[in-house]
Every structure is written in structure tokens, then in C-alpha cells.
Design a protein around this motif. Structure first.
Motif, PDB file in Angstrom:
ATOM      1  N   UNK B 178       2.134 100.572 -48.689  1.00 47.58           N
ATOM      2  CA  UNK B 178       1.258 101.239 -47.630  1.00 47.58           C
ATOM      3  C   UNK B 178       0.332 100.023 -47.153  1.00 47.58           C
ATOM      4  N   UNK B 179      -0.456  99.751 -48.249  1.00 46.03           N
ATOM      5  CA  UNK B 179      -1.681  98.639 -48.125  1.00 46.03           C
ATOM      6  C   UNK B 179      -1.246  97.238 -48.107  1.00 46.03           C
ATOM      7  N   UNK B 180       0.191  97.001 -48.601  1.00 41.79           N
ATOM      8  CA  UNK B 180       0.405  95.555 -48.836  1.00 41.79           C
ATOM      9  C   UNK B 180       0.930  95.126 -47.410  1.00 41.79           C
ATOM     10  N   UNK B 181       0.918  95.753 -46.295  1.00 42.12           N
ATOM     11  CA  UNK B 181       1.461  95.153 -45.187  1.00 42.12           C
ATOM     12  C   UNK B 181       0.426  94.087 -44.558  1.00 42.12           C
ATOM     13  N   UNK B 182      -0.521  94.077 -45.267  1.00 43.44           N
ATOM     14  CA  UNK B 182      -1.548  92.868 -45.052  1.00 43.44           C
ATOM     15  C   UNK B 182      -1.226  91.688 -45.510  1.00 43.44           C
ATOM     16  N   UNK B 183      -0.104  91.536 -46.348  1.00 37.41           N
ATOM     17  CA  UNK B 183       0.499  90.300 -46.544  1.00 37.41           C
ATOM     18  C   UNK B 183       1.404  89.827 -45.352  1.00 37.41           C
ATOM     19  N   UNK B 184       1.417  88.438 -45.471  1.00 34.50           N
ATOM     20  CA  UNK B 184       2.378  88.006 -44.372  1.00 34.50           C
ATOM     21  C   UNK B 184       3.687  88.267 -44.512  1.00 34.50           C
TER      22      UNK B 184
END
Lengths: 224, 250
Positions: B178-184
């Protein structure tokens, strides 16, 4: 003697498996198994440290008195973990970036304590090393199993990012089982760890029970 | 029986730590038996002897020696690895900097060209400067946001004219999937900030859509993008407030 080693290996991998039989080291087993690769990394790091510290405990077994054995065991375990942590950070940095997170957690793994107390402190270095190694490998197997179930159901992949841990040659084992974005998120979150671990313990007990039932039948058959 | 008689005579048991102490009458050998085994292993030929005093000092010496020994081993390991670990940390920083400072805009090494500043909340910030031919072309520094599960650490690169060169997540504990979509590597969400600045869009639009801003949150996660945007906004404010000092010599 060869028979002894066979028992040690079998105990470590299956009969007395750290996670599924002794229920030890459950904290790292559940916290670190969001993917099969993570489980593998944590398991291998644990196996290396447990094997080395079992060997050390065994070497010092005649020097350590009963009264101070627990602090000395913790000291040996913590020292080994710190040495591995520092050495990997300095000389195996790429691997450290993947495993670095797991390594300090090995200190709090009761599996090593249990093996020191039950085996290493009473055995010569070589059997102690083999016992530690195979207990660690059994632990690795359990973690990979938990991680694989959670990863397949949770994210639809298997061994994602394994090439980061094992090298580019292992790119082929990175599989996508289910289409992207179909995973059940809960399996990657802590509840998934409890569910998976519980169900796998049940599965192992059922296999063991079936084997136990089959054994007398086979023996009878052999006689007839 | 003799053991029991001895114990009764002396008014206390001969056991210490659940072991019976005795001597073999014939050979004079010391006998120590676990208390459970007493009836079988101690016959009349064993004479109970007073157990030795507890060897507290010896235990202390053993524990102390182990501590000293392993302490030494750790000190040596630390010495051996110190330089290499520092070098690896520098390489890591170089890698994260190279993601937000394009190679084309500098000919110095930003990792070693640092400036120590304090932000509005008195937190120390190490600013890495990119220079070309001695002139500052951009700066990069770490920014921090509050996500769903703790702090999100990012690296922010900004050109001397105030335009963002890039933002990358260095560390976070957000929900996987969910939140880890901020990783490139998990999505291109983080790439959308490149080229924007504190005035484009205006500061009040540097928010997620739900808060009246202009940036998409992603499905199932609002708090994480909100934390990232808050960090970037803070980083841009820091640049705006310290522009003169940051771009000194540009």
C-alpha cells in the motif's frame, strides 16, 4: 557415529524443527517472512550464527560453570552476531543491505539458547556445529515455507527480489503466481503471519500423525 | 543411611544445588550425585561430607574473563572494520545523492562538499552542494515526513533556481503493498515532483487532493503520500528561507 549425525540432521530439519515443533524463534519467524526471499535471508543468517556460536559454546563447555552459563551463552551469541554484523557491513556490503536488518534480531532468537543448553554445552565441537547448522537450516526451511505462503497469497509473487540476495543468476526463480494487485494484503501484515504459522504447524502435525499411523501397519506387513 | 545420619547430625542437608556431596569410604574419592539418584547410587560405603562453600568468586572470574575476552575480540573486529564501514557509508550516501543530483550539473563530489545548517525546528541538516566550475548549481538534503507507520526519510535535490531535481525515499516502514508505492522501484509516483518548485504549484497546493492540494493519493493510502508531501513542502520552505546561504557562490 554416522547414525548420530543422521539423527542430528533429521531432528534439525524435521522431527525437532525449531519453528514447527519446538515453537522457538517465532518472533523473527513471523516478523521477517513477508516474502520467501526475506525468510531465506533471515534463515541463512540465523543458521550461520547459530552454527558458529554452538561450536564456540562447545569449545568452552568445560570452562563454563552451571551458575554462569546463561550470561556466558548470551555473551557468546551477542558477540558472534556483532562480529557478523560488522564484518558483513564492511566486506559484504550488498548482502548487508538486504540482510542487515535481520542480523541484530538473531541475538533474541531462543533457538540458539535452546541448542546451547540442550546440546552444544554437552557435546564436542563438531556435533555441536552440525546440530547448530541443521537446526538453523530447519529454521530456514520453516521461514521459507511461511514466507512463500504469505507472499503467494499476499502479493502474488514468489521469491521476489531473490536476485538481490543470491545474485543475478537467481533472477529465474522470481515468479509471479497471481496477476498484480490481486493479493490479499492481510497475509503480508502480522495477522497473516499468525494464520500461516498456525496452519503450517497443523499441516506438519498431520503429516507426522499419518506417518506414525502408517509405520505400525508397514511393520505388520513386513512380518506377514 | 550414613548420609542421612550425617545430615541429621549437622542439622542441615548435605545437598547444595540439588546435589549430594559425599566421599567413598574405601577410596576416599569425592562423590557428587544429583539428589534424585540418591537411593540408588549412594550405598553405605559413601560417607557424607560437607559440601564445598559456594564458589561465587570463581563464577565471577569466569564470567568476567569471558566478558573481557569477547570484549577484546569485538574491539579488534571494530578496529578492523571501521575504515571499510565508513567507506561503505560514504558510497551509500553517494548513491542516494546521485539519484537526486544529475551527474551533468556538477563536477565536484557533493558528498564531501557539505554545509551544516539548522532548520526551523532546530534540527541539524547536512546540505550537500553540487558545484560546476566552483558555482553552486544545486543542493540536496535529507527531509523527514510522518507516515502511517513512523518516519519516512527522503532525499531531496533542488537546483539553484529552486526547481526540484528529484525526491527519493531512503527509508520507510509503510505497509507493504500500500504505502510502499512511494518507492521508486514500486511505482512512478515519487517521480512526479521533478521540475516543480515552491511557487509551481503555489505552497497551499502542495498537498494531496483530499486535503485540497493537487497531488493524487493512491488507492488505500492517504496518510503516506500526505507525509511525503508534508516533508517536501517543509524541504522547499527550508530552501526558500535559506536560499541566499544555500546557493552562496552560485
Amino acid at each position: 557415529m554416522a547414525n548420530d549425525y543422521k539423527t542430528i540432521v533429521k531432528d534439525g530439519l524435521w522431527d525437532n524443527n525449531g519453528v514447527f515443533s519446538m515453537m522457538l524463534g517465532l518472533c523473527p519467524a513471523m516478523a521477517m517472512t513477508t516474502s520467501a526471499t526475506n525468510g531465506l535471508g533471515m534463515g541463512l543468517a540465523t543458521a550461520a550464527v547459530v552454527a558458529a556460536s554452538c561450536c564456540l559454546v562447545s569449545l568452552f563447555r568445560n570452562l563454563i560453570t552451571r551458575e554462569v552459563r546463561i550470561p556466558v551463552f548470551i555473551l557468546i551469541s551477542a558477540a558472534m552476531v556483532t562480529i557478523v554484523d560488522l564484518a558483513m557491513n564492511a566486506w559484504m556490503h550488498d548482502l548487508y543491505k538486504v540482510l542487515g536488518l535481520f542480523i541484530p534480531l538473531i541475538v533474541v532468537n531462543c533457538l540458539s539458547m535452546a541448542r546451547f543448553e540442550a546440546f552444544a554445552s554437552k557435546s564436542p565441537p563438531l556435533p555441536a556445529f552440525v546440530d547448530g547448522l541443521f537446526m538453523g537450516l530447519g529454521f530456514t526451511g520453516a521461514l521459507v515455507a511461511i514466507g512463500a505462503v504469505r507472499e503467494v497469497i499476499g502479493s502474488g509473487t514468489l521469491f521476489a527480489d531473490a536476485s538481490l540476495l543470491l545474485g543475478p543468476a537467481f533472477k529465474v526463480i522470481e515468479l509471479r503466481i497471481l496477476p498484480a494487485d490481486t493479493g490479499v494484503l492481510m497475509m503480508i501484515l502480522p495477522p497473516g503471519a499468525f494464520l500461516t504459522t498456525g496452519l503450517l504447524v497443523v499441516a506438519k502435525r498431520m503429516i507426522d500423525a499419518r506417518a506414525a499411523r502408517a509405520e505400525p501397519a508397514e511393520a505388520a506387513h513386513g512380518l506377514a | 543411611m550414613l548420609v542421612r545420619a550425617w545430615a541429621a547430625m549437622h542439622g542441615f542437608g548435605v545437598q547444595r544445588n540439588k546435589r549430594w556431596h559425599g566421599t567413598c569410604e574405601a577410596s576416599g574419592k569425592q562423590i557428587i550425585r544429583p539428589i534424585m539418584n540418591l537411593p540408588h547410587t549412594l550405598s553405605a560405603e559413601f560417607v557424607a561430607t560437607k559440601p564445598p562453600p559456594p564458589r561465587t568468586l570463581m563464577h565471577g572470574v569466569i564470567l568476567g574473563s569471558f566478558c573481557l575476552g569477547f570484549g577484546l575480540v569485538l574491539a579488534i573486529t571494530d578496529r578492523l572494520t571501521l575504515a571499510d564501514i565508513a567507506a561503505r557509508a560514504l558510497e551509500d550516501r553517494q548513491n542516494s545523492l546521485s539519484q537526486v543530483i544529475p551527474a551533468g550539473i556538477h563536477d565536484n563530489n557533493p558528498v564531501t562538499d557539505t554545509l551544516l545548517m539548522t532548520d526551523a525546528r532546530d534540527k541539524e541538516i547536512t546540505v550537500y552542494r553540487a558545484r560546476k566550475a566552483g558555482r553552486v548549481t544545486g543542493v540536496a538534503y535529507e527531509i523527514y515526513g510522518t507516515g502511517y507507520a513512523g518516519e519516512i526519510k527522503l532525499m531531496l535535490g533542488i537546483a539553484a533556481d529552486g526547481k526540484l531535481l528529484g525526491v527519493r525515499v531512503l527509508a520507510h516502514k509503510e505497509t507493504p503493498g500500500l504505502g510502499d508505492k512511494i518507492e521508486e522501484k514500486k511505482g512512478d509516483w515519487i517521480l512526479r515532483f521533478t521540475g516543480l518548485s515552491f511557487t509551481d504549484p503555489p505552497p497551499e497546493r502542495w498537498k494531496v487532493k483530499r486535503d485540497g492540494g493537487q497531488f493524487d493519493q493512491f488507492a488505500g493510502a492517504t496518510i503516506t503520500p500526505r507525509g511525503v508531501l508534508g516533508a517536501i513542502r517543509g524541504g522547499l520552505e527550508f530552501f526558500a528561507a535559506n536560499k541566499a546561504k544555500l546557493t552562496e557562490g552560485s
